[in-house]
Design an enzyme around this catalytic site. Sequence first.
Site, PDB file in Angstrom:
ATOM      1  CB  THR A  63      -0.906   0.005   1.236  1.00  0.00           C
ATOM      2  OG1 THR A  63      -0.101  -0.287   2.387  1.00  0.00           O
ATOM      3  CG2 THR A  63      -1.972  -1.053   1.122  1.00  0.00           C
ATOM      4  NE  ARG A  76      -3.515  16.876   3.048  1.00  0.00           N
ATOM      5  CZ  ARG A  76      -3.327  17.777   4.006  1.00  0.00           C
ATOM      6  NH1 ARG A  76      -2.833  17.414   5.166  1.00  0.00           N
ATOM      7  NH2 ARG A  76      -3.641  19.031   3.806  1.00  0.00           N
ATOM      8  CG  ASN A 118       2.421   8.640  -2.607  1.00  0.00           C
ATOM      9  OD1 ASN A 118       2.235   9.365  -3.587  1.00  0.00           O
ATOM     10  ND2 ASN A 118       3.325   7.681  -2.592  1.00  0.00           N
ATOM     11  CD  GLN A 132      -3.714   0.125  -1.944  1.00  0.00           C
ATOM     12  OE1 GLN A 132      -4.593  -0.547  -1.433  1.00  0.00           O
ATOM     13  NE2 GLN A 132      -2.567  -0.387  -2.338  1.00  0.00           N
ATOM     14  CD  GLU A 180      -9.829  -2.830   4.188  1.00  0.00           C
ATOM     15  OE1 GLU A 180      -8.794  -2.815   4.832  1.00  0.00           O
ATOM     16  OE2 GLU A 180     -10.394  -3.884   3.866  1.00  0.00           O
TER      17      GLU A 180
END
Lengths: 333, 182, 739
Positions: free
Chosen positions: C468, C624, C627, C634, C702
Amino acid sequence: MRTFAYARADSVERAVDAQHAQQAGAFVAGGTLLLDLVKLDVMRPQQVTDISALPMKEVAFVDDDRLRIGALVTNTDLAHHPDVRQHYPLLSQAILNGASTQIRNMASTGGNLMQRTRCPYFRDVAAACNKREPGSGCDAMQGINRMHAVLGGSEHCIAVHPSDMCVALAAIGATVTLQGPDGTRDVDFGNFHRLPGETPHQEQDITDDELIVALTLAPPLAPQGAAYVKLRDRASYEFALAAAGAMISLDGDMIGEARLALGGVATKPWRCAEAEEILRGQPAETATFERAAEAALADAQPLEHNAFKVPLARQAIVRALRDATRDAKEGHA
Amino acid sequence: MKDYSEHSPDATVPVHLTLNGEPVSVDVTPNAILLDVLREQLQLGGTKKGCDHGQCGACTVHVDGIAMNSCLRLAVMCEGQEVTTIEGLAEADGRLHPVQQAFLERDAYQCGYCTPGQIMSATAMLDDERIASDDAAVREAMSGNICRCGAYRNILAAIQDARQQMQGADPARSDLASEVRS
Amino acid sequence: MNEMTDPTVIGQRTPRVDGEYKLTGRAGYTGELHVEDMLYGYPVPATIAHGVLTSLDVDAARGMPGVVDILHHRRVPKLYRSPNSMGHGDQVSEIRLPFEDERIHYHGQYVALVVAETFDQARAAAHAVVARYRQEDDARPSLLLTDAEGDLLEEEGDSRGDPDAAFERAAVTLDETYCIEAESHLQMEMHATLAEWRGKRLIVHESTQGVVYQRNALARTFDLPQEDVEVISHYIGSGFGNKLFMWPHAIATAAAAQLVGRPVKTVLPRQQDMLTAGNRPASRQRIRLGAERDGTLTSIRHDSTTETSTVDRYVDSCGGATPSAYACDNVAISQRILPVNHGTPCPMRAPGEVSGVYALEAAIDELAIALAMDPVELRLHNYAQHDPQSGLPWSSKQLDKCLRSAADRFGWSQRDPGIGAMRDGDEIIGYGMASATWSAGRQPCEARVELRADGSVFAACGTQDIGTGTYTIVAQTAAELTGVPVERVDVKLGESSLPAGPLSGGSMTTATTLPAVAAAVRDAVDALKEIVTKPEGAFAGVDPDALQVRDGGLASEDKHISFAELLAMHDVASVNGKGQAAPGGEQEEYSFRSFGAHFVEVRWDPGISRLRVSRVVSSIDVGRAINPLAARNQVEGAIVMGIGMGILEKLEYDPRDARLMNSNASDYRVAVHADMPEVVDVELLDYPDFRFNEFGARGIGEIGLTGVGPAIANAVHHATGKRFRTLPITVDKLVEALG
């Protein structure tokens, strides 16, 4: 993974001899079939004869306009070969619809002919499978048979022949050249793969000590259109649920010659001769294609989970015939 | 033509290959798989095992410049061949191959486990003129490399960036480029 | 206000700091590690799913070349069950120990572990172990192949108002059942353990999402002081939940290493990984909705049943998101579990809620059709302005903006709602949409940071990077707060002896870890200030509070000196800072959730029964993104997984004996490159949630998966007119319904 002896052959004769001396030998060229199944303990060779260095990598027209393909030509090289692309586009399409880039890079023409089923019960040594262990029964019959054959099955085996390339070969027509201890012999491609019947473990017309050395295609239909329609769960890297390979030559709006074969639905590469008869000389239109599709699946015997393959295969046929007709009209080849 | 040779099941067979540009000799059993020899005997862990059956592509290496699943190749069959793994792709001074660099910039990975295989497939594909350069052809050609993290969009963008880079043009104007960089 | 309102590194697209290692093959994943004298373990899996091991003949295998030992139920060191407590950090994935007895509960259960000198030898010997079984004929293959109701879990239920009465009174009602087949994580790296005993200390390299949990559980299992166990996991070939907690293979491997007195490495073969190391359980969910004619929801009931194994009780709570989803006065959820003969299921990306959101959002689509309302409008009409379950205000909820922005970019207004009304050549185009949501949680966390004389910053936390991008966001955090460039920040994660960090799960890692890292940075800076403001110091006489951190150094009104110079000036190698952070009073004041919207275009070619997902447009509100480069990745990856859930993925258990028949990466189908839609357009809304933490971040692993399945199913309905209520929507179902 079991151990095995290894021989690296430097000639076809020596390869055949090495194999002849073995009780349970296997040739290896690309390895994509053999090593997969050895790891699963499904194949248990005591000696593996490496034929990968043998000079069987040529693709060239022989005297009577038939393309001869060395047994070690990789699937990738065959699919991209200029003569194949130009004269046998169906073969090129079918190959490129199969497996993955890497596997096509490794897999050989001869190996593809020897491809074995993906039936999960065949691939699981704890399951009953007449193909793997004659007489043990068939767990697929009452089990999960969504992927299984609706054509050409027997009460002993309903495993699908998984090859795409062989579907094109069935449509095109070819001769398989085998070399054994007593010399070479030719087998018509249509007879090379066997129906399971009572002996599903005898999959091809080849003895343990014979080696496929070449494949010679029938002369191309000309002018022709071709289409390979493969229907599958995911968009690539996936076996067919139903596939149809079609070649059509047109005479105006009428079909001249037609060739049709099916994959994903039958126990061997499935040439649809009756459907071809129906197509010949008829208008190249949907109604004709649908009649051919009906005929091709007339003998289908679906099981609990694979009944959908019957209409799906009909759809593949109709679409392949339509697209082949369009291809022919666009003046391919 | 390689010479005829025969080895019993428990023999150790010396295999001579050029591995990432260096001559290497390694003793293997006849049934040793190239992937296992790389990872365990030669301790080159960059080539990954994700399925061991040619179903995921994580083990992709180049054999004589051609992308192959090293999990389905006998090590003994590599006698005299050139094998390139992910460890052999960057320049000796550490500069990344354009495909590696593009993967870095495009974030064309997450967990990184399929990444060496993706990169080896991509580099072979970019060298293969028979494979078309449009996005659909790249997706098809790369479909033997599963990325369960699902970084496919960025992988495609990275490959198309690298293609431009390797052809000496300005990096990447594939349809994804402006979006990804925004 | 705080320094995170206008950051310069946080929120920037930052290439991964561990990228080069992954790209060059130098990242050491567990399975490729080597230690001196190491042996190889290879488990022998049961070939039945339900019955008894009647005999186990290991003699032939034991005599094979290289075989050192074979563990089984009669040859295993004394082991103890873990207390299996989430609260005490020793949760395990399967409470049953390996080789406890002869009972076989599921296909693939280990009956032995072969230990040999080489991998090949271990595998060959494992094949030579002869196990005989007495198979029992009442195996339970799947929740979806039985009418059994399962056990009601009172503690998982919840309700408000009177949903039954409201349903009876409702002008429009819907009562449908939705199912999802069991799925496999199919993380690219199989589970792997390398266990080494050094005296009484146990060192374990494991591909895990939780080094601390596994350390604790191993200590309990082997009756060791926690301090004598170290679990290390520097690179993880992902997990998606199935590497959160320890599995039996790790115990078996550590036991083998103990027994033979040498290190042992076990990498599960893919087949065994899929059989024994978790799956998303199948679910069956009944949704009952009641609404007024104007679309006002008056009743929601959500009754779920999911699978567990016969050796453990895993609960995949499907209804978790439902009570908070819509402004509705009358809501009830219930949860049942049904034991089946599978390896124990476990969390898989957005566990429970992704299934629940599928059922609810598909039902809402059906209700919209019944009401002749636009499904976006129906959702906005019932918009929950505060959390209707807790009664608390949301910390930040931008779902309305997600819905409108994604609809706009997608071109939803051009949709012709008629079934099959939109065509392109052979294909019928279907549009569908759904909301996405996932809870925002955080845990207590500790971290440590050093400022070093070489100019670098070191940051450490006992959490993990499972792909991640945790390494990178920790580096960004330290860089942001010190002004040292990201590339000068060394990050160490994935060791249980580091300050205790969280599981890499639940989308909690970012919000949990970064505040602790920030606290540690500040503590380290304070340590430096203490030195430099001493009488002999570089900033002698300056009030420490007046010293500003800037550009990798400290600044007073008249000078700026870098950390490196300051440390050198004082002949100090490094200063050390410790930090900890935990959720606080804000939990009593606000409800925290992430939100999003997915709009999906499918293309249905009725002539060849081909369905594909051609376009996905999403807007995601996670506060926010620390990155955005990795965060967006993701969501895009989750969409790919959602396509799998929608149209591809299904574990196939033989209905006769519960044996798993597609435990491989070919017959279990996950999306490949060619399945990727032509367009995937993900927007990350930027509304920092400072009520949640100083970074304003809520986590993103998720949420992208929730809502994809129902959006696909809804689009398929639009294209075909057929409502498929069981995922995946595969070709066979399409043909049977439409052919």
